[in-house]
Design a protein around this motif. Structure first.
Motif, short mmCIF file in Angstrom:
data_model
loop_
_atom_site.label_atom_id
_atom_site.label_comp_id
_atom_site.label_asym_id
_atom_site.label_seq_id
_atom_site.Cartn_x
_atom_site.Cartn_y
_atom_site.Cartn_z
N VAL A 104 59.81 41.20 43.05
CA VAL A 104 59.04 40.03 42.79
C VAL A 104 57.43 40.84 42.30
O VAL A 104 55.93 40.06 41.53
CB VAL A 104 59.26 38.84 44.02
N ARG A 105 56.95 41.25 43.21
CA ARG A 105 56.11 41.75 43.54
C ARG A 105 54.97 42.57 42.10
O ARG A 105 54.59 42.79 41.65
CB ARG A 105 55.35 43.23 44.62
N LYS A 106 56.12 43.26 41.45
CA LYS A 106 56.93 44.35 40.42
C LYS A 106 56.60 43.89 39.41
O LYS A 106 55.95 43.88 38.56
CB LYS A 106 57.67 45.62 40.21
N LEU A 107 57.20 42.58 38.75
CA LEU A 107 57.38 41.86 38.21
C LEU A 107 55.93 40.76 38.09
O LEU A 107 55.53 41.01 36.47
CB LEU A 107 58.06 40.30 37.77
N ALA A 108 55.45 40.59 38.89
CA ALA A 108 53.91 40.11 38.84
C ALA A 108 52.92 40.46 38.24
O ALA A 108 52.09 40.49 37.36
CB ALA A 108 53.95 39.06 40.39
N ALA A 109 52.81 42.10 38.23
CA ALA A 109 52.30 42.85 38.00
C ALA A 109 52.20 43.01 36.60
O ALA A 109 51.21 43.14 35.57
CB ALA A 109 52.76 44.29 38.67
N ALA A 110 53.95 43.54 36.45
CA ALA A 110 54.30 43.88 34.77
C ALA A 110 53.31 42.12 33.74
O ALA A 110 53.46 42.48 32.89
CB ALA A 110 55.56 43.81 34.65
#
Length: 113
Positions: A98-104
């Protein structure tokens, strides 16, 4: 310093209303400044309504950014099937995913959960 002042209720309510209006104006000014600095953005109501209606925030933000699941997977370094599972509600995804998706997507984790 225990001085007290007695004022009519009508005056008290007027002052209370003025204090609330001042706080609202300060919030408005703060948000406008954040928007001008690129720290805040407006989300069109049709996207906000979709999230409020229970649609997957991940799907809504992905579509708002004009990305396919494959494009988001590549940008975030996440498997496309994970994205499909999260959007469909079959899985919630790990914190790291979720952190990676939010950053993207340039949103906060809170926006996605």
């Amino acid at each position: 310093m225990n001085e007290m002042v007695t004022i009519p209720r009508e005056e008290y309510e007027r002052l209370l209303g003025a204090a609330e209006a001042l706080a609202d104006a300060a919030s408005y000014d703060r948000i406008k400044a954040d928007m001008a600095a690129g720290q805040e953005e407006l989300i069109p109501s049709e996207y906000a309504d979709r999230v409020l209606d229970g649609e997957s925030p991940l799907r809504v933000y992905r579509e708002f950014r004009g990305m396919t699941q494959s494009a988001l997977a590549a940008a975030a370094g996440v498997n496309r099937v994970q994205i499909a599972d999260i959007e469909a509600g079959r899985k919630s995804g790990s914190i790291e995913t979720v952190r990676k998706l939010a950053a993207a997507l340039r949103v906060t984790i809170d926006d996605l959960v």
